[in-house]
Scaffold this motif. Sequence first.
Motif, PDB file in Angstrom:
ATOM      1  N   ASN A   1      36.090  86.554  54.982  1.00 45.28           N
ATOM      2  CA  ASN A   1      34.911  85.768  54.631  1.00 45.28           C
ATOM      3  C   ASN A   1      34.496  84.982  55.860  1.00 45.28           C
ATOM      4  OD1 ASN A   1      36.346  83.195  54.669  1.00 45.28           O
ATOM      5  ND2 ASN A   1      37.305  83.927  52.800  1.00 45.28           N
TER       6      ASN A   1
ATOM      7  N   THR B   1      23.562  74.915  40.671  1.00 46.60           N
ATOM      8  CA  THR B   1      24.745  75.686  41.030  1.00 46.60           C
ATOM      9  C   THR B   1      24.381  77.140  41.279  1.00 46.60           C
ATOM     10  OG1 THR B   1      26.124  74.228  39.709  1.00 46.60           O
ATOM     11  CG2 THR B   1      27.051  76.368  40.275  1.00 46.60           C
ATOM     12  N   THR B   2      23.534  77.696  40.452  1.00 44.48           N
ATOM     13  CA  THR B   2      23.096  79.083  40.615  1.00 44.48           C
ATOM     14  C   THR B   2      22.335  79.256  41.921  1.00 44.48           C
ATOM     15  OG1 THR B   2      22.937  79.329  38.231  1.00 44.48           O
ATOM     16  CG2 THR B   2      21.781  80.951  39.554  1.00 44.48           C
ATOM     17  N   LYS B   3      21.462  78.331  42.249  1.00 37.41           N
ATOM     18  CA  LYS B   3      20.710  78.412  43.501  1.00 37.41           C
ATOM     19  C   LYS B   3      21.642  78.342  44.703  1.00 37.41           C
ATOM     20  CE  LYS B   3      16.324  76.503  41.922  1.00 37.41           C
ATOM     21  NZ  LYS B   3      15.380  75.390  42.044  1.00 37.41           N
ATOM     22  N   ALA B   4      22.626  77.447  44.662  1.00 34.80           N
ATOM     23  CA  ALA B   4      23.565  77.301  45.768  1.00 34.80           C
ATOM     24  C   ALA B   4      24.411  78.557  45.931  1.00 34.80           C
ATOM     25  CB  ALA B   4      24.456  76.083  45.553  1.00 34.80           C
ATOM     26  N   SER B   5      24.903  79.122  44.827  1.00 33.62           N
ATOM     27  CA  SER B   5      25.753  80.301  44.937  1.00 33.62           C
ATOM     28  C   SER B   5      24.963  81.504  45.449  1.00 33.62           C
ATOM     29  CB  SER B   5      26.424  80.619  43.608  1.00 33.62           C
ATOM     30  OG  SER B   5      25.466  80.954  42.632  1.00 33.62           O
ATOM     31  N   THR B   6      23.679  81.581  45.128  1.00 32.45           N
ATOM     32  CA  THR B   6      22.841  82.665  45.622  1.00 32.45           C
ATOM     33  C   THR B   6      22.504  82.448  47.099  1.00 32.45           C
ATOM     34  OG1 THR B   6      21.876  82.952  43.441  1.00 32.45           O
ATOM     35  CG2 THR B   6      20.656  83.876  45.282  1.00 32.45           C
ATOM     36  N   LYS B   7      22.202  81.218  47.460  1.00 32.02           N
ATOM     37  CA  LYS B   7      21.801  80.898  48.830  1.00 32.02           C
ATOM     38  C   LYS B   7      22.933  81.113  49.827  1.00 32.02           C
ATOM     39  CE  LYS B   7      19.656  77.206  51.493  1.00 32.02           C
ATOM     40  NZ  LYS B   7      19.109  75.854  51.456  1.00 32.02           N
ATOM     41  N   TYR B   8      24.169  80.797  49.438  1.00 34.61           N
ATOM     42  CA  TYR B   8      25.299  80.856  50.365  1.00 34.61           C
ATOM     43  C   TYR B   8      26.263  82.005  50.069  1.00 34.61           C
ATOM     44  CZ  TYR B   8      23.495  76.304  51.618  1.00 34.61           C
ATOM     45  OH  TYR B   8      22.684  75.294  52.028  1.00 34.61           O
ATOM     46  N   ARG B   9      25.833  82.987  49.331  1.00 34.36           N
ATOM     47  CA  ARG B   9      26.683  84.121  48.958  1.00 34.36           C
ATOM     48  C   ARG B   9      27.264  84.813  50.196  1.00 34.36           C
ATOM     49  NH1 ARG B   9      24.403  88.056  44.562  1.00 34.36           N
ATOM     50  NH2 ARG B   9      24.207  85.986  43.728  1.00 34.36           N
TER      51      ARG B   9
ATOM     52  N   LEU C   1      30.934  84.176  51.668  1.00 37.39           N
ATOM     53  CA  LEU C   1      32.143  84.767  51.109  1.00 37.39           C
ATOM     54  C   LEU C   1      32.217  86.270  51.345  1.00 37.39           C
ATOM     55  CD1 LEU C   1      32.317  82.765  47.768  1.00 37.39           C
ATOM     56  CD2 LEU C   1      33.538  82.340  49.899  1.00 37.39           C
TER      57      LEU C   1
END
Length: 53
Positions: free
Chosen positions: A28, A5-13, A16
């Motif tokens: 966004n 989840t952390t990797k995904a939120s960082t990758k697609y920040r 947003l």
Amino acid sequence: MADATTKASTKYRHLLSPGKIGKMEVRNRLVVTAMGVSLAEQDGSIGEVYPLP
């Protein structure tokens, strides 16, 4: 699971964050196109909007 989840939120920040489309600024970068039925004529041109029965 938290690591993924952390990797995904960082990758697609950036999805947003605000962006621009020509001169238009959007809040966004997640965009949904207009959807509908019975909005086109048989040849594909734009037609009148009729209420569904």
